[in-house]
Design a protein around this motif. Structure first.
Motif, mmCIF file in Angstrom:
data_model
loop_
_atom_site.group_PDB
_atom_site.id
_atom_site.type_symbol
_atom_site.label_atom_id
_atom_site.label_comp_id
_atom_site.label_asym_id
_atom_site.label_seq_id
_atom_site.Cartn_x
_atom_site.Cartn_y
_atom_site.Cartn_z
ATOM 1 N N LYS A 185 0.832 -1.209 0.000
ATOM 2 C CA LYS A 185 0.000 0.000 0.000
ATOM 3 C C LYS A 185 0.869 1.263 0.000
ATOM 4 C CE LYS A 185 -4.410 -1.324 2.039
ATOM 5 N NZ LYS A 185 -5.401 -0.995 3.068
ATOM 6 N N ILE A 186 1.893 1.243 0.855
ATOM 7 C CA ILE A 186 2.776 2.407 0.941
ATOM 8 C C ILE A 186 3.534 2.606 -0.368
ATOM 9 C CG2 ILE A 186 4.850 3.292 2.106
ATOM 10 C CD1 ILE A 186 3.693 2.058 4.702
ATOM 11 N N GLU A 187 3.960 1.530 -0.972
ATOM 12 C CA GLU A 187 4.671 1.622 -2.255
ATOM 13 C C GLU A 187 3.783 2.244 -3.325
ATOM 14 O OE1 GLU A 187 7.930 -2.017 -1.953
ATOM 15 O OE2 GLU A 187 5.993 -2.388 -2.890
ATOM 16 N N GLN A 188 2.492 1.878 -3.316
ATOM 17 C CA GLN A 188 1.548 2.462 -4.288
ATOM 18 C C GLN A 188 1.375 3.958 -4.037
ATOM 19 O OE1 GLN A 188 -2.055 0.167 -3.903
ATOM 20 N NE2 GLN A 188 -1.120 -1.696 -4.748
ATOM 21 N N LEU A 189 1.301 4.349 -2.745
ATOM 22 C CA LEU A 189 1.142 5.761 -2.404
ATOM 23 C C LEU A 189 2.368 6.584 -2.794
ATOM 24 C CD1 LEU A 189 -0.437 5.392 1.146
ATOM 25 C CD2 LEU A 189 -1.494 6.621 -0.742
ATOM 26 N N LEU A 190 3.543 6.023 -2.611
ATOM 27 C CA LEU A 190 4.777 6.775 -2.859
ATOM 28 C C LEU A 190 5.121 6.887 -4.336
ATOM 29 C CD1 LEU A 190 7.078 5.445 0.030
ATOM 30 C CD2 LEU A 190 5.864 7.612 -0.071
ATOM 31 N N GLY A 191 4.940 5.802 -5.059
ATOM 32 C CA GLY A 191 5.335 5.828 -6.476
ATOM 33 C C GLY A 191 6.817 5.514 -6.644
ATOM 34 N N ASP A 192 7.239 5.219 -7.858
ATOM 35 C CA ASP A 192 8.592 4.730 -8.135
ATOM 36 C C ASP A 192 9.690 5.709 -7.726
ATOM 37 O OD1 ASP A 192 7.533 2.414 -9.068
ATOM 38 O OD2 ASP A 192 7.588 2.977 -11.187
ATOM 39 N N GLU A 193 9.507 7.007 -8.015
ATOM 40 C CA GLU A 193 10.577 7.973 -7.745
ATOM 41 C C GLU A 193 10.848 8.101 -6.246
ATOM 42 O OE1 GLU A 193 12.808 9.640 -9.682
ATOM 43 O OE2 GLU A 193 11.989 8.226 -11.133
ATOM 44 N N ARG A 194 9.764 8.172 -5.470
ATOM 45 C CA ARG A 194 9.954 8.317 -4.018
ATOM 46 C C ARG A 194 10.509 7.034 -3.394
ATOM 47 N NH1 ARG A 194 4.653 10.894 -4.332
ATOM 48 N NH2 ARG A 194 4.914 13.165 -4.257
ATOM 49 N N LEU A 195 10.229 5.894 -4.001
ATOM 50 C CA LEU A 195 10.750 4.636 -3.458
ATOM 51 C C LEU A 195 12.274 4.599 -3.492
ATOM 52 C CD1 LEU A 195 8.324 1.832 -4.718
ATOM 53 C CD2 LEU A 195 8.592 2.733 -2.407
ATOM 54 N N LYS A 196 12.859 5.387 -4.396
ATOM 55 C CA LYS A 196 14.325 5.453 -4.454
ATOM 56 C C LYS A 196 14.898 6.158 -3.223
ATOM 57 C CE LYS A 196 14.339 5.591 -9.508
ATOM 58 N NZ LYS A 196 14.565 6.435 -10.705
ATOM 59 N N LYS A 197 14.018 6.923 -2.529
ATOM 60 C CA LYS A 197 14.442 7.633 -1.316
ATOM 61 C C LYS A 197 13.833 6.980 -0.070
ATOM 62 C CE LYS A 197 14.128 11.930 -3.959
ATOM 63 N NZ LYS A 197 13.375 13.190 -4.062
ATOM 64 N N THR A 198 13.427 5.731 -0.184
ATOM 65 C CA THR A 198 12.752 5.038 0.919
ATOM 66 C C THR A 198 13.686 3.997 1.547
ATOM 67 O OG1 THR A 198 10.606 5.350 -0.149
ATOM 68 C CG2 THR A 198 10.732 3.663 1.554
ATOM 69 N N TRP A 199 13.644 3.962 2.884
ATOM 70 C CA TRP A 199 14.442 3.003 3.642
ATOM 71 C C TRP A 199 13.522 2.139 4.504
ATOM 72 C CZ3 TRP A 199 19.988 2.945 4.668
ATOM 73 C CH2 TRP A 199 20.699 3.794 3.818
ATOM 74 N N ILE A 200 13.950 0.904 4.763
ATOM 75 C CA ILE A 200 13.249 0.054 5.730
ATOM 76 C C ILE A 200 13.848 0.367 7.099
ATOM 77 C CG2 ILE A 200 12.678 -2.286 6.455
ATOM 78 C CD1 ILE A 200 11.530 -1.628 3.738
#
Length: 480
Positions: free
Chosen positions: A112-127
């Motif tokens: 769900k979070i991945e869908q909300l963020l989109g591909d570009e923001r996922l590049k700036k996402t950390w677990i």
């Protein structure tokens, strides 16, 4: 791209994952409401700012997905508002996951979070894994936890190994936050510290990064050495255990009732590229030395292993009966080094070859006194066979267990300052005891004087009464 002094951090995740608690850890204060609840505590987006070093950090605490009183539409709307607000400055997204079982619900949360963020923001996402304390309690590394679940292993690969672990319960929080920040900034700006930090014009971000890198270097440096102090009764194999660690007969080791070691001695070696220092101490309960001299000499081990030992190994012989004397050992050690010492203590059983088919776990289970000592040392113990100097596996296993203990202690070691604090506390306790004793003596003296006065007064009154009776009797006799 020139880094900015302000950095935005957006926390996202499932309810009860520790989102608000992680925000508090990052900011180093109770900025957000954080407590256990089956429903999301955070209903609106909460925003708080603070500094990590000289770097300004703004943290966005968001409502957790699932088990919340808010509808999916409300949550998505709030998330979108956050995404619009936070990206005016450099922004990263921390996807908060408990270091617990990676369930189907967690997997759906991530999707769900991945869908909300989109591909570009996922590049700036950390677990961001929370509950690092539970991993430490279970003696499980984060890598072992990740490898347990194929879905989690794939997720970490998908994020190019962008993950970090937080222990939101430890008091030593600054170091783990700085490590998180340096990882994020290096990744965000693709910084190579050796070549590019000096080129950054903004002095605040440059100083912050250099401070973080220095802290990181110090932590790595601390991993390259281990300082170990041996404690225990005479004749249990302390010096022999030191020789086993060193892999050579450097410390004097003889089977005697009285202590062979009358003063602290230090030896070091290199194991797997790491410098290992072993400090041997006189035997506890040594009858050849005065108690105060013995305590002073054993305490000197802290200064010999300066800046301080990573581990105190309490050496016990695996075949010995656990008597009243052994039961006094933790109290003696606490008296010498303070209450903090047991956080850095480990039980080391010697004569492991005499166990035969028995397990040390069974031995601990059968003796409640021994079990109590092991529990006081955080359930940390190891077994040595000192006759087998060539068995380096037992030494490597011990060092790995010590590494886990150090990690659990926030990466630090027992320090000279802790010892001095413990000594000051002991002095204050002794001074207070002496004051109490003096007050008790004064009170007893006062009571004694009052008792003397009472007896004296009663005696005088009795004598006076007897005199009056005799006088009256004599007067009557005269009259007759």
């Amino acid at each position: 791209m020139e880094p900015n002094t302000r950095f935005n951090v957006v926390l996202l995740g499932k309810t009860m994952a520790g989102i608000s608690a992680s925000g508090n850890t990052i900011l180093g204060r109770e900025a957000f409401v954080s407590k256990k609840s089956s429903k999301s505590i955070t209903r609106d987006v909460a925003v708080q700012s603070g500094s990590v070093g000289d770097i300004e950090v703004t943290v966005y605490d968001t409502p957790g997905l699932f088990n919340t009183e808010m509808s999916e539409d409300e949550i998505q709307k709030k998330y979108k508002e956050v995404l619009q607000r936070c990206e005016s400055d450099p922004c990263v997204f921390l996807l908060v996951i408990k270091a617990d079982k990676f369930s189907e619900e967690e997997r759906k949360t991530v999707e769900k979070i991945e869908q909300l963020l989109g591909d570009e923001r996922l590049k700036k996402t950390w677990i961001l894994f929370t509950r690092g304390d539970e991993l430490e309690d279970g003696n499980v590394t984060i890598q072992e936890f990740i490898n347990e679940t194929e879905a989690l292993k794939n997720l970490i690969q998908k994020y190019d190994q962008r993950y970090h672990v937080l222990n939101n319960k430890t008091k030593e929080q600054a170091g783990q936050v700085q490590m998180l920040l340096i990882k994020i900034i290096k990744s965000y700006f693709n910084i190579n510290f050796k070549e590019e930090v000096s080129e950054i014009q903004n002095p605040a971000i440059r100083k912050g990064l250099n401070d973080c890198e220095q802290d990181k270097s110090e932590q790595v440096s601390s991993l390259s050495s281990r300082r170990i102090v041996l404690l225990g009764k005479s004749g249990v194999g302390k010096s022999a255990a030191g020789n086993t660690i060193l892999g050579q007969r450097e410390l004097i080791s003889l089977q005697r009732i009285n202590s062979v070691t009358s003063e602290c001695s230090k030896e070091h070696t290199t194991l797997s590229g790491r410098s290992v220092t072993v400090v041997d101490t006189p035997g506890l309960f040594d009858t050849q030395m005065k108690p105060e001299e013995l305590a002073e000499e054993i305490a000197r081990s802290v200064y010999i292993s300066s800046p301080g030992p990573h581990a105190f190994l309490i050496v016990l012989r695996v075949t010995d009966r656990f008597t009243e004397q052994e039961q006094q050992i933790p109290q003696m050690i606490e008296m010498m080094f303070g209450q903090e010492v047991l956080k850095y203590s480990f039980i080391l059983f010697t004569h492991g070859d005499l166990l035969e088919d028995k397990s040390v776990e069974k031995l601990i289970e059968q003796n409640c006194r021994l079990r109590d000592l092991v529990q006081k040392c955080g359930d940390r113990y190891h077994v040595f066979n000192n006759k087998d100097l060539n068995n380096r596996e037992q030494v490597n296993d011990l060092l790995q267990k010590i590494d886990s203990m150090i990690e659990q202690n926030g990466g630090g070691h027992y320090s000279n300052q802790m010892y001095e604090d413990a000594q000051r506390f002991r002095r204050e306790e002794e001074e207070q005891r002496q004051r109490d004793e003096e007050q008790r003596k004064q009170q007893e003296e006062k009571q004694r004087q009052e008792e003397i006065e009472r007896v004296k007064k009663e005696t005088e009154e009795r004598l006076r009464a007897e005199y009056e009776v005799r006088s009256e009797r004599a007067s009557r006799e005269t009259e007759r």
